[in-house]
Design a protein around this motif. Structure first.
Motif, PDB file in Angstrom:
ATOM      1  N   ILE A   1      -3.711   6.365   7.093  1.00  0.00           N
ATOM      2  CA  ILE A   1      -4.582   6.091   5.956  1.00  0.00           C
ATOM      3  C   ILE A   1      -3.713   5.624   4.802  1.00  0.00           C
ATOM      4  N   ARG A   2      -3.985   4.426   4.311  1.00  0.00           N
ATOM      5  CA  ARG A   2      -3.219   3.846   3.221  1.00  0.00           C
ATOM      6  C   ARG A   2      -4.095   3.701   1.974  1.00  0.00           C
ATOM      7  N   TYR A   3      -3.442   3.451   0.860  1.00  0.00           N
ATOM      8  CA  TYR A   3      -4.179   3.359  -0.402  1.00  0.00           C
ATOM      9  C   TYR A   3      -3.633   2.197  -1.228  1.00  0.00           C
ATOM     10  N   ALA A   4      -4.565   1.494  -1.862  1.00  0.00           N
ATOM     11  CA  ALA A   4      -4.202   0.418  -2.786  1.00  0.00           C
ATOM     12  C   ALA A   4      -5.268   0.359  -3.871  1.00  0.00           C
ATOM     13  N   THR A   5      -4.957  -0.316  -4.948  1.00  0.00           N
ATOM     14  CA  THR A   5      -5.945  -0.550  -6.001  1.00  0.00           C
ATOM     15  C   THR A   5      -6.348  -2.012  -5.965  1.00  0.00           C
ATOM     16  N   PHE A   6      -7.646  -2.245  -5.998  1.00  0.00           N
ATOM     17  CA  PHE A   6      -8.164  -3.617  -5.965  1.00  0.00           C
ATOM     18  C   PHE A   6      -9.293  -3.727  -6.969  1.00  0.00           C
ATOM     19  N   GLN A   7      -9.124  -4.614  -7.935  1.00  0.00           N
ATOM     20  CA  GLN A   7     -10.118  -4.842  -8.985  1.00  0.00           C
ATOM     21  C   GLN A   7     -10.516  -3.525  -9.668  1.00  0.00           C
TER      22      GLN A   7
ATOM     23  N   THR B   1       0.838  -1.191   0.000  1.00  0.00           N
ATOM     24  CA  THR B   1       0.000   0.000   0.000  1.00  0.00           C
ATOM     25  C   THR B   1       0.876   1.245   0.000  1.00  0.00           C
ATOM     26  N   ALA B   2       0.249   2.369  -0.315  1.00  0.00           N
ATOM     27  CA  ALA B   2       0.935   3.660  -0.237  1.00  0.00           C
ATOM     28  C   ALA B   2       0.329   4.463   0.899  1.00  0.00           C
ATOM     29  N   GLU B   3       1.188   5.122   1.656  1.00  0.00           N
ATOM     30  CA  GLU B   3       0.687   5.946   2.755  1.00  0.00           C
ATOM     31  C   GLU B   3       0.133   7.259   2.207  1.00  0.00           C
ATOM     32  N   VAL B   4      -1.063   7.607   2.649  1.00  0.00           N
ATOM     33  CA  VAL B   4      -1.728   8.833   2.212  1.00  0.00           C
ATOM     34  C   VAL B   4      -1.627   9.916   3.276  1.00  0.00           C
ATOM     35  N   ALA B   5      -1.897   9.541   4.527  1.00  0.00           N
ATOM     36  CA  ALA B   5      -1.883  10.508   5.622  1.00  0.00           C
ATOM     37  C   ALA B   5      -1.767   9.759   6.931  1.00  0.00           C
ATOM     38  N   ARG B   6      -1.350  10.462   7.967  1.00  0.00           N
ATOM     39  CA  ARG B   6      -1.330   9.892   9.313  1.00  0.00           C
ATOM     40  C   ARG B   6      -1.815  10.958  10.280  1.00  0.00           C
ATOM     41  N   ARG B   7      -2.628  10.506  11.247  1.00  0.00           N
ATOM     42  CA  ARG B   7      -3.214  11.433  12.194  1.00  0.00           C
ATOM     43  C   ARG B   7      -3.276  10.794  13.578  1.00  0.00           C
ATOM     44  N   ASP B   8      -3.180  11.654  14.590  1.00  0.00           N
ATOM     45  CA  ASP B   8      -3.413  11.235  15.969  1.00  0.00           C
ATOM     46  C   ASP B   8      -4.891  11.497  16.254  1.00  0.00           C
TER      47      ASP B   8
ATOM     48  N   ALA C   1     -12.773   8.622   9.359  1.00  0.00           N
ATOM     49  CA  ALA C   1     -11.835   8.513   8.235  1.00  0.00           C
ATOM     50  C   ALA C   1     -12.557   8.727   6.908  1.00  0.00           C
ATOM     51  N   ALA C   2     -13.780   8.196   6.786  1.00  0.00           N
ATOM     52  CA  ALA C   2     -14.543   8.383   5.552  1.00  0.00           C
ATOM     53  C   ALA C   2     -14.796   9.868   5.306  1.00  0.00           C
ATOM     54  N   ALA C   3     -15.194  10.588   6.354  1.00  0.00           N
ATOM     55  CA  ALA C   3     -15.449  12.021   6.203  1.00  0.00           C
ATOM     56  C   ALA C   3     -14.162  12.777   5.905  1.00  0.00           C
ATOM     57  N   ALA C   4     -13.059  12.367   6.547  1.00  0.00           N
ATOM     58  CA  ALA C   4     -11.778  13.040   6.313  1.00  0.00           C
ATOM     59  C   ALA C   4     -11.304  12.839   4.880  1.00  0.00           C
ATOM     60  N   ILE C   5     -11.475  11.631   4.350  1.00  0.00           N
ATOM     61  CA  ILE C   5     -11.083  11.367   2.963  1.00  0.00           C
ATOM     62  C   ILE C   5     -11.998  12.123   2.006  1.00  0.00           C
ATOM     63  N   ALA C   6     -13.299  12.116   2.305  1.00  0.00           N
ATOM     64  CA  ALA C   6     -14.255  12.808   1.433  1.00  0.00           C
ATOM     65  C   ALA C   6     -13.963  14.302   1.356  1.00  0.00           C
ATOM     66  N   THR C   7     -13.430  14.861   2.436  1.00  0.00           N
ATOM     67  CA  THR C   7     -13.166  16.306   2.470  1.00  0.00           C
ATOM     68  C   THR C   7     -11.752  16.664   2.039  1.00  0.00           C
TER      69      THR C   7
ATOM     70  N   LEU D   1      -4.006  14.087  -3.498  1.00  0.00           N
ATOM     71  CA  LEU D   1      -3.939  13.621  -4.879  1.00  0.00           C
ATOM     72  C   LEU D   1      -5.325  13.340  -5.445  1.00  0.00           C
ATOM     73  N   TRP D   2      -6.299  13.067  -4.565  1.00  0.00           N
ATOM     74  CA  TRP D   2      -7.660  12.795  -5.034  1.00  0.00           C
ATOM     75  C   TRP D   2      -8.562  14.004  -4.843  1.00  0.00           C
ATOM     76  N   GLY D   3      -8.281  14.788  -3.817  1.00  0.00           N
ATOM     77  CA  GLY D   3      -9.148  15.925  -3.533  1.00  0.00           C
ATOM     78  C   GLY D   3     -10.397  15.501  -2.808  1.00  0.00           C
TER      79      GLY D   3
END
Length: 404
Positions: A69-75, A54-61, A116-122, A127-129
């Motif tokens: 938060i990591r990222y990978a591609t699956f299917q 995986t690739a690291e996207v962000a880290r938070r306390d 985490a879902a809300a943090a990624i969405a915002t 790289l994704w916005g």
């Protein structure tokens, strides 16, 4: 559109039920239509083994400790993984310990999923916005729309899907502070539910739109009998045009007897004779009598009262002594008491009963492909993918009547 799904399961990475099947198919179907679709999941031990790179996207306390938060591609779909071993690196079921008891820290574990879902969405991933739509599934992701609302992110629309309203994620109201949400959401017009803090109600109340897994179930959950206490809110959402029922379907790339790699022999509607080879192999697998005229009934299910497993035990006790040609093969797990009951039946009727306690996707396909009938004695069923699979495989569903 840029769509982010938030869920606790995704087939084939992690599965306990139909939720995983939907998440395994819906994002991919949307991506094929041209949407930019991603999914956020806990980085369970089982997923870590299947997606080690995986690739690291962000880290938070966070309120749940240190999270990466990591990222990978699956299917061909992007997958964000919440890497918090102290929360998710556990053996077995994502929700329960070996005694089928909820993990005591589920409020934090799935609070982190919503956060985490809300943090990624915002836009935590530069790289994704930001996402256009955050689609949360079942109570485990129910806090995601609440975070968006309390963060005043009205630019991101939210959808919440009810796969089973009986599971509501209710916790002590003091935990609202533990998951970094304001106390004002603990009101009747919010996440409060009979004095508890309900993740499900948070999703229902704060989402812009609610969907569920069939048009009939969308009607049922607006009734007092079918809504498990949520009927008032859901009646309001239906009146506002904010509740939709979309029928579940079968992913034919996975569930197709003509191509299914898990079957002993392929067949289709024009060649049902080949189905008998799967029945015989299944009988042999469970050590049952292989006479072809025996009626082989099968069940693939969680062993809970909702699924009617207790009703089936009673029926089998009554029928088996006088029906030597009746056979039953089970794949499932759940209540320890029900697991014991089915194992005792298998010991008492070894030529007629076969039991596998646990999860085995290969065996699930073989049971549905080899059985004559698939038993679904559910007390209620939101949609039921199992009977759809049975119809697809020519294994007739024998069901308890539920719904309209």
């Amino acid at each position: 559109m840029k769509i982010l799904h938030a869920a606790s399961e995704l087939y084939p990475l992690i599965k306990t039920g139909g939720l995983a099947d939907v998440l395994g198919a819906l994002p991919l179907a949307q991506a094929k239509q041209g949407d930019d679709v991603r999914v956020v999941l806990p980085y369970y031990r089982q997923i870590r083994e299947k997606l080690p790179f995986t690739a690291e996207v962000a880290r938070r306390d966070t309120f749940g400790g240190y999270v990466v938060i990591r990222y990978a591609t699956f299917q061909n779909v992007g997958v964000y993984l919440i890497d918090a071993p102290h929360l998710f690196d556990r053996q077995g079921n994502p929700y329960h310990n070996e005694f089928y008891q909820d993990y005591s820290d589920n409020v934090i574990r799935f609070g982190i999923l919503g956060w985490a879902a809300a943090a990624i969405a915002t836009g935590i991933d530069p790289l994704w916005g930001k996402a256009d739509v955050l689609h949360a599934h079942d109570w485990q992701a129910g806090l995601a729309p609440a975070y968006l609302r309390t963060w005043q992110r009205h630019d991101i629309k939210s959808v919440f899907t009810i796969h089973n309203i009986a599971y509501q994620g209710c916790f002590n109201p003091r935990h609202v502070h533990d998951v970094w949400l304001p106390e004002w959401i603990l009101r009747t017009d919010g996440a409060e539910f009979y004095g508890q803090f309900s993740f499900l109600k948070a999703g229902l109340y704060f989402a812009d739109h609610i969907t569920t897994v069939s048009p009939t179930y969308a009607k049922e959950i607006t009734s007092e009998l079918g809504a498990y206490g949520m009927h008032g809110l859901l009646q309001t959402r239906a009146a506002e045009g904010r509740l939709s029922g979309i029928l579940n379907g079968v992913d034919e790339s996975i569930w197709n007897p003509a191509t299914d790699p898990e079957l002993f022999q392929h067949y289709d509607s024009k060649n049902l004779y080949a189905k008998s080879a799967n029945k015989k192999a299944l009988q042999e697998h469970f050590g049952l009598n292989t006479q072809p005229e025996n009626l082989l009934t099968v069940m693939v299910s969680r062993l809970t009262s909702q699924k009617g497993a207790d009703l089936l035990v009673e029926s089998l006790h009554r029928l088996l002594p006088n029906q030597p040609q009746l056979q039953f093969a089970l794949l499932g797990s759940g209540s320890p008491e029900l697991e014991r009951s089915f194992n005792e039946l298998a010991e008492y009727y070894p030529q007629q009963i076969g039991v596998y306690i646990g999860y085995n996707e290969k065996l699930a396909h073989q049971l549905i492909g080899g059985g004559d009938l698939i038993l679904i004695p559910s007390r209620f069923e939101p949609c039921g993918l199992t009977q759809l699979y049975g119809l697809k495989y020519g294994t007739l569903p024998l069901v308890r009547q539920t719904g309209d």
